[in-house]
Design an enzyme around this catalytic site. Sequence first.
Site, mmCIF file in Angstrom:
data_model
loop_
_atom_site.group_PDB
_atom_site.id
_atom_site.type_symbol
_atom_site.label_atom_id
_atom_site.label_comp_id
_atom_site.label_asym_id
_atom_site.label_seq_id
_atom_site.Cartn_x
_atom_site.Cartn_y
_atom_site.Cartn_z
ATOM 1 N N ARG A 242 0.856 -1.180 0.000
ATOM 2 C CA ARG A 242 0.000 0.000 0.000
ATOM 3 C C ARG A 242 0.897 1.236 0.000
ATOM 4 N NH1 ARG A 242 -2.374 -3.398 4.007
ATOM 5 N NH2 ARG A 242 -4.500 -4.071 3.468
ATOM 6 N N LYS A 268 -2.436 -2.189 7.918
ATOM 7 C CA LYS A 268 -3.641 -1.679 8.554
ATOM 8 C C LYS A 268 -3.862 -2.352 9.908
ATOM 9 C CE LYS A 268 -6.381 -0.240 4.566
ATOM 10 N NZ LYS A 268 -7.667 -0.416 3.833
ATOM 11 N N HIS A 356 -2.273 2.161 -6.167
ATOM 12 C CA HIS A 356 -3.046 0.949 -5.909
ATOM 13 C C HIS A 356 -3.145 0.058 -7.137
ATOM 14 C CE1 HIS A 356 -5.200 -0.794 -2.574
ATOM 15 N NE2 HIS A 356 -6.144 -1.227 -3.372
ATOM 16 N N ARG A 359 -0.627 -2.580 -6.768
ATOM 17 C CA ARG A 359 -1.048 -3.561 -5.749
ATOM 18 C C ARG A 359 -2.045 -4.543 -6.368
ATOM 19 N NH1 ARG A 359 -1.427 -4.425 -0.203
ATOM 20 N NH2 ARG A 359 -3.515 -4.866 0.633
ATOM 21 N N HIS A 382 -4.028 -8.585 3.443
ATOM 22 C CA HIS A 382 -5.483 -8.508 3.514
ATOM 23 C C HIS A 382 -5.978 -9.176 4.788
ATOM 24 C CE1 HIS A 382 -5.999 -7.977 -1.104
ATOM 25 N NE2 HIS A 382 -5.939 -6.831 -0.481
ATOM 26 N N TYR A 392 -0.935 -16.777 8.977
ATOM 27 C CA TYR A 392 -0.001 -16.449 7.902
ATOM 28 C C TYR A 392 0.345 -14.961 7.919
ATOM 29 C CZ TYR A 392 0.031 -20.855 5.291
ATOM 30 O OH TYR A 392 0.229 -22.145 4.894
#
Length: 419
Positions: A242, A268, A356, A359, A382, A392
Site C-alpha cells: 500500500r 492496517k 493501488h 497492488r 489482507h 499467515y
Amino acid sequence: MELAAVSEIVSLEPRSKTGYPLSADHDVWPGVDDPGALLDAIAEWLAGYGNQATRRTYAEGLGLPVTTADLAEWAEPGRHLDTWRTAVLRYADALRLTPRPRPASAPPPAPRGRLRAHHWFRWCVARGLDPMAATSADVKSWLDTLATASAAPATRDRMLATVKALYGYLADTGLVTGNPAALNRRRLGLATAASSTSGTVTLTTRQVRALYTAAGTPRRGAGPLDTARAVAVVALFTLGLRVSELCGLDRTDLHVTRGRRALRVLGKGGKTRVVYLSVPAENALMSYLSARDAAAASRETTVERRTQSRHAPPSPLLQTRTGNRYQRQAIWQLLRRITAAGGTDLAPIAGAMHPHALRHFYVTTAVEAGAQLVHVQADVGHSSIDTTQQTYDHAARAPERSAVDLVADSWFPDATTTD
C-alpha cells in the site's frame, strides 16, 4: 488517564440529546443487562488496534462517542455506577479522550451524518435490543434499514465488517455465543461479483515493464539519485505494498530473514508482516540506498556522520531530496510523471495511474500464475476471518510461501539471480 479525568468527563453538564446509546436521560444502556461489561469489552477490543485513527473509525462506525463532548452525554449513568465508571475510564483511555473545554470562539461542530441514527448501537437502542443477544436476523434487519436509508452497498459492507469484527472478539471472550454478523456478503448483495470491474486501472505485464523502464530513464532536471529512487519506488510497488505502507517504511525495516532480504511492513490495524524482496525490487532498492549513502558521504564529514548516527531519528527507507519522508501525494505525483514519460504503452493509462494499480497487479498476476490465495493474502496483508490465514499474516513465512518470485518472473528477465 486518571479516574479523576474520567470523573470530570462524566460529570460535565449534559448537552442537547445526540442520540448516542448512553444519553443522560436513559437508564445507562436501554436493553443491555450489563452495560459496564459490554463497554469494557469494547474498550479492550479497540485498544487492540495500534492505529489511533482505526480505533476512532471503528468506534464512530458503531455509534459510539469519539470526542470529549460526546462522551459527556454519558453523564449520570444511574445503576451499575462503579462498573460503569470504570468502563468509561477504559473506553476514554482507548480513544485518548481527555476533558477539554470547548473555546467560546470555536466554530460550530460539523453536521451529523445522515446515517448516524442507523449506526449499529443506536439502531439497537431504538428497538430496545440488547446487542449481546442480537441474532443474524437482527443484523439483516439492520442492513435493510440502512438500505432503506439509501446507504450504498459499499457503505453497508463497511459497517457490517465493523460489527462483524467486534462480535468476533466478543465471541472469543465468551460474552456472546456466536457472531451474528458473520453473514454471506454475496447473498446480501454486498460482495462484488468476480466478473465485475473496479475503478482501479488493470495493468498488464507489458505496462509494468514499461513503467519500470521509464523510471530508470533519466528525466529533465533529475539527477542519478532521483532516477535510482524512482526505479526503487516502482519496483517496491510491484511487491503489493500500500502507498501508506511504503511511505511509512524505515531503513531499519530492511532486514534478512531465512537467508533472504525482506521488509518489515506495518499494515492496517497496526499489524506487521514480512514482505520478501523480489530480485528486481532488491536490486533497485540496494542501488538506490548505495547511491544515497554515497551522496550523503560526499556532503558530510566523519564527525558529522557519527553525531547524526547517535542522535538522528529512524531514517525513512525512501527520502525526498531534502531528506524527509515521502508523503502519499508525492508518491502519486512521481508515478504520474513516470507514466506520462513512458511512451505509447503507458499513454492509455497516464491519466488514471495510481499506486493501488500496482497492488492490484500483484494480486491478479500472482493468482493467475498459480499462487495459493492464502499466500497472496499474507503477502499483501489482507484481513480475513479465517484463523489460519490470520496466522499467515502474522508469521514470518518461508520464501517459497511467497508469490513474490512468481510476480517478478512475469515481467523481469533473469529474476532468479541478484546482482
